[in-house]
Design a protein around this motif. Structure first.
Motif, PDB file in Angstrom:
ATOM      1  N   LEU A 117       0.803  -1.219   0.000  1.00  0.00           N
ATOM      2  CA  LEU A 117       0.000   0.000   0.000  1.00  0.00           C
ATOM      3  C   LEU A 117       0.835   1.269   0.000  1.00  0.00           C
ATOM      4  CD1 LEU A 117      -2.901  -0.883   2.484  1.00  0.00           C
ATOM      5  CD2 LEU A 117      -2.916  -0.936  -0.008  1.00  0.00           C
ATOM      6  N   ILE A 118       2.104   1.189   0.371  1.00  0.00           N
ATOM      7  CA  ILE A 118       2.925   2.401   0.490  1.00  0.00           C
ATOM      8  C   ILE A 118       3.968   2.510  -0.610  1.00  0.00           C
ATOM      9  CG2 ILE A 118       2.583   2.541   2.976  1.00  0.00           C
ATOM     10  CD1 ILE A 118       5.348   1.354   3.378  1.00  0.00           C
ATOM     11  N   ILE A 119       3.783   1.747  -1.684  1.00  0.00           N
ATOM     12  CA  ILE A 119       4.717   1.795  -2.805  1.00  0.00           C
ATOM     13  C   ILE A 119       3.976   2.204  -4.075  1.00  0.00           C
ATOM     14  CG2 ILE A 119       6.236   0.035  -1.810  1.00  0.00           C
ATOM     15  CD1 ILE A 119       4.975  -1.970  -3.786  1.00  0.00           C
ATOM     16  N   PRO A 120       4.686   2.736  -5.070  1.00  0.00           N
ATOM     17  CA  PRO A 120       4.057   3.023  -6.360  1.00  0.00           C
ATOM     18  C   PRO A 120       3.582   1.735  -7.036  1.00  0.00           C
ATOM     19  CG  PRO A 120       6.144   4.185  -6.143  1.00  0.00           C
ATOM     20  CD  PRO A 120       6.072   3.210  -5.004  1.00  0.00           C
ATOM     21  N   SER A 122      -3.550   4.070  19.598  1.00  0.00           N
ATOM     22  CA  SER A 122      -3.614   5.139  20.592  1.00  0.00           C
ATOM     23  C   SER A 122      -4.131   6.428  19.951  1.00  0.00           C
ATOM     24  CB  SER A 122      -2.228   5.393  21.194  1.00  0.00           C
ATOM     25  OG  SER A 122      -2.209   6.590  21.943  1.00  0.00           O
ATOM     26  N   TRP A 123      -5.221   6.939  20.476  1.00  0.00           N
ATOM     27  CA  TRP A 123      -5.759   8.191  19.937  1.00  0.00           C
ATOM     28  C   TRP A 123      -4.825   9.361  20.237  1.00  0.00           C
ATOM     29  CZ3 TRP A 123      -6.776  12.383  23.044  1.00  0.00           C
ATOM     30  CH2 TRP A 123      -6.874  12.147  24.412  1.00  0.00           C
ATOM     31  N   LYS A 124      -4.050   9.239  21.304  1.00  0.00           N
ATOM     32  CA  LYS A 124      -3.116  10.314  21.651  1.00  0.00           C
ATOM     33  C   LYS A 124      -2.019  10.429  20.595  1.00  0.00           C
ATOM     34  CE  LYS A 124      -3.855   9.819  26.636  1.00  0.00           C
ATOM     35  NZ  LYS A 124      -3.245   9.501  27.934  1.00  0.00           N
ATOM     36  N   THR A 125      -1.466   9.293  20.197  1.00  0.00           N
ATOM     37  CA  THR A 125      -0.428   9.317  19.162  1.00  0.00           C
ATOM     38  C   THR A 125      -1.000   9.819  17.849  1.00  0.00           C
ATOM     39  OG1 THR A 125       0.723   7.450  20.201  1.00  0.00           O
ATOM     40  CG2 THR A 125       1.240   7.917  17.898  1.00  0.00           C
ATOM     41  N   MET A 126      -2.171   9.287  17.480  1.00  0.00           N
ATOM     42  CA  MET A 126      -2.782   9.655  16.205  1.00  0.00           C
ATOM     43  C   MET A 126      -3.100  11.148  16.155  1.00  0.00           C
ATOM     44  SD  MET A 126      -6.062   7.791  14.376  1.00  0.00           S
ATOM     45  CE  MET A 126      -5.480   6.164  14.865  1.00  0.00           C
ATOM     46  N   LEU A 127      -3.729  11.649  17.212  1.00  0.00           N
ATOM     47  CA  LEU A 127      -4.115  13.060  17.240  1.00  0.00           C
ATOM     48  C   LEU A 127      -2.898  13.974  17.260  1.00  0.00           C
ATOM     49  CD1 LEU A 127      -6.243  15.285  17.512  1.00  0.00           C
ATOM     50  CD2 LEU A 127      -6.226  14.899  19.997  1.00  0.00           C
ATOM     51  N   GLY A 186       0.247   7.441   7.256  1.00  0.00           N
ATOM     52  CA  GLY A 186       1.302   7.274   8.243  1.00  0.00           C
ATOM     53  C   GLY A 186       0.831   7.561   9.651  1.00  0.00           C
ATOM     54  N   ALA A 187       0.002   8.592   9.815  1.00  0.00           N
ATOM     55  CA  ALA A 187      -0.499   8.953  11.142  1.00  0.00           C
ATOM     56  C   ALA A 187      -1.388   7.878  11.725  1.00  0.00           C
ATOM     57  CB  ALA A 187      -1.253  10.280  11.068  1.00  0.00           C
ATOM     58  N   ASN A 197      12.919  20.745   1.884  1.00  0.00           N
ATOM     59  CA  ASN A 197      13.726  19.895   1.004  1.00  0.00           C
ATOM     60  C   ASN A 197      12.969  19.667  -0.299  1.00  0.00           C
ATOM     61  OD1 ASN A 197      15.418  18.094  -0.211  1.00  0.00           O
ATOM     62  ND2 ASN A 197      15.176  16.472   1.303  1.00  0.00           N
ATOM     63  N   PRO A 198      13.098  20.566  -1.268  1.00  0.00           N
ATOM     64  CA  PRO A 198      12.343  20.460  -2.518  1.00  0.00           C
ATOM     65  C   PRO A 198      12.630  19.182  -3.296  1.00  0.00           C
ATOM     66  CG  PRO A 198      13.363  22.626  -2.293  1.00  0.00           C
ATOM     67  CD  PRO A 198      13.938  21.769  -1.222  1.00  0.00           C
ATOM     68  N   GLY A 199      13.802  18.591  -3.069  1.00  0.00           N
ATOM     69  CA  GLY A 199      14.145  17.374  -3.783  1.00  0.00           C
ATOM     70  C   GLY A 199      13.423  16.146  -3.259  1.00  0.00           C
ATOM     71  N   TYR A 200      12.738  16.293  -2.132  1.00  0.00           N
ATOM     72  CA  TYR A 200      12.025  15.158  -1.542  1.00  0.00           C
ATOM     73  C   TYR A 200      10.627  15.633  -1.145  1.00  0.00           C
ATOM     74  CZ  TYR A 200      11.048  11.149   1.453  1.00  0.00           C
ATOM     75  OH  TYR A 200      10.482  10.040   2.027  1.00  0.00           O
ATOM     76  N   PRO A 201       9.667  15.576  -2.065  1.00  0.00           N
ATOM     77  CA  PRO A 201       8.340  16.158  -1.814  1.00  0.00           C
ATOM     78  C   PRO A 201       7.541  15.489  -0.709  1.00  0.00           C
ATOM     79  CG  PRO A 201       8.357  14.900  -3.870  1.00  0.00           C
ATOM     80  CD  PRO A 201       9.774  15.005  -3.417  1.00  0.00           C
ATOM     81  N   GLU A 202       7.825  14.206  -0.430  1.00  0.00           N
ATOM     82  CA  GLU A 202       7.142  13.522   0.672  1.00  0.00           C
ATOM     83  C   GLU A 202       7.914  13.821   1.958  1.00  0.00           C
ATOM     84  OE1 GLU A 202       4.810  12.447   2.695  1.00  0.00           O
ATOM     85  OE2 GLU A 202       3.878  11.545   0.952  1.00  0.00           O
ATOM     86  N   GLY A 203       7.579  13.194   3.060  1.00  0.00           N
ATOM     87  CA  GLY A 203       8.298  13.441   4.299  1.00  0.00           C
ATOM     88  C   GLY A 203       7.881  12.526   5.418  1.00  0.00           C
ATOM     89  N   MET A 204       6.755  11.839   5.238  1.00  0.00           N
ATOM     90  CA  MET A 204       6.227  11.028   6.327  1.00  0.00           C
ATOM     91  C   MET A 204       7.122   9.836   6.635  1.00  0.00           C
ATOM     92  SD  MET A 204       3.782  11.585   8.278  1.00  0.00           S
ATOM     93  CE  MET A 204       2.777  10.892   9.560  1.00  0.00           C
TER      94      MET A 204
END
Length: 385
Positions: free
Chosen positions: A142-145, A270-275, A310-311, A346-353
């Motif tokens: 699910l997390i790959i092209p 955990s709702w705390k982590t997610m929130l 990711g969240a 970091n414009p060269g890396y548009p993602e970040g999660m």
């Protein structure tokens, strides 16, 4: 089910000590404990008893991932027909069927390779088969092209299972999220297969479904368009529903939200982590928007890319995240804020999660240590008074 249970009980002596298939006990035990709740009880060292075991927890997570998987299948077909200009003439069954035939082999391959390694490892170590890959096996596809070659996927899965989990002692002992390990391996070893504008749309028809697109066909994700200095072409509704190019399971906010509700209602995540992940991301996006550092609104940072996925499904991993209640707030906030920082600066890396969660996993033990030491210090001061 009773017939299956009786059959398993009948053949069980063959796998027990002295049986002719004793060497395959871990395989039998793995299937039995997956199909039926074990009737074993811990003999010592247990202070809390619960009716749910880790396999049932993993099963709930898999169920929560199904909406993202099913929509991802549809979106794979949607993007192919859209790129070919035949979307208006395509039926729902044709669109979903193409995506189903494209994505399902990757899910099957993920489970065959990952579980195969887990089975072999358990046999070699004479241990029970661990259940952690039940979730990892569906998250990795699910997390790959969608265009990721199968042989590269095999290498990534093997690397992540062996070097991110098994060498640390198996499920529950790993420092880094196994799926993140697979994506990191892919990103740094085969960057051309994970980034750019030519990896997000399936280009080959399957069994008469879909369209054959030119090999040179390209389509950028919204975050990719921003990194190139272009305006985002997708509407906000497309971003929320998920009708945009991206990794298979990360595009639909609605599908991910359904999974989040399942995880929260069952008490798995955990709702705390997610929130706190969302709070950190929103706070940093608002800061960059106020200073003119980002060309998009703060809420677009949240609905684009792999932020929501990711969240909900990866930052909340109970093994690799912070475990203290206060630490969960700090851990999640750092991940959300860092994801937006990487995107903007970091414009060269548009993602970040991915990098944010990897860094969060790295410092989670330190966060818990600081929280515990702070509590000890506060209690010691109370005693002095």
């Amino acid at each position: 089910m009773s017939a299956l249970k009786n059959y398993l009980n009948k053949i069980k002596p063959n796998f027990e000590e002295g049986g002719k298939l004793h060497s395959l006990w871990s395989v039998y035990d793995g299937f039995e404990s997956f199909l039926f709740v074990p009737n074993k009880t811990s003999q010592s060292g247990v202070s809390i008893h619960d009716a749910i075991d880790s396999k049932r927890i993993m099963s709930f997570v898999v169920i929560a991932l199904l909406p993202a998987l099913l929509f991802g299948m549809y979106n794979v077909g949607y993007q192919n027909y859209l790129a070919a200009g035949t979307l208006a003439n395509a039926s729902f069954c044709e669109i979903f069927g193409f995506g189903f035939l494209t994505v399902l082999p990757k899910v099957i391959l993920s489970y065959v390779v990952g579980l195969g390694i887990e089975f072999a490892w358990a046999q070699w170590k004479h241990e029970e088969i661990q259940e952690g890959y039940l979730v990892t096996g569906i998250i990795i596809p699910l997390i790959i092209p969608v265009t990721t070659p199968w042989w590269i996927l095999v290498l990534a899965i093997a690397f992540s299972v062996v070097f991110c989990k098994e060498i640390f002692g198996g499920t529950g002992m790993n420092i880094f999220n196994v799926a993140i390990g697979a994506r990191m391996f892919l990103f740094f070893s085969y960057p051309s297969c994970m980034t750019g504008d030519n990896v997000w749309v399936a280009k080959d028809a399957i069994l008469g479904l879909g369209n054959n697109l030119p090999d040179a066909f390209t389509m950028a994700t919204p975050l990719g368009q921003i990194a190139q200095g272009s305006a985002v072409q997708a509407s906000l509704s497309d971003m929320i529903f998920g009708f945009i190019p991206g990794s298979i399971g990360e595009t639909s906010v609605i599908a991910i939200a359904i999974g989040a509700v399942i995880l929260l209602c069952t008490g798995i995540a955990s709702w705390k982590t997610m929130l706190s992940v969302f709070v950190g991301g929103i706070a940093m996006a608002l800061l960059f928007s106020a200073t003119g550092k980002t060309p998009i609104a703060w809420y677009e940072h949240i609905v684009l890319g792999g932020f929501c996925f990711g969240a909900v499904f990866m930052a909340t991993d109970p093994v690799t995240s912070a475990r203290t209640e206060c630490g969960k707030w700090v851990y999640g906030f750092i991940i959300g804020a860092l994801a937006v920082i990487v995107r903007v600066l970091n414009p060269g890396y548009p993602e970040g999660m991915m990098l944010a969660i990897f860094f969060g996993n790295m410092i989670a033990p330190l966060i818990d240590y600081c929280v515990v030491e702070r509590n000890i210090s506060k209690r010691a001061k109370r005693l002095i008074k």
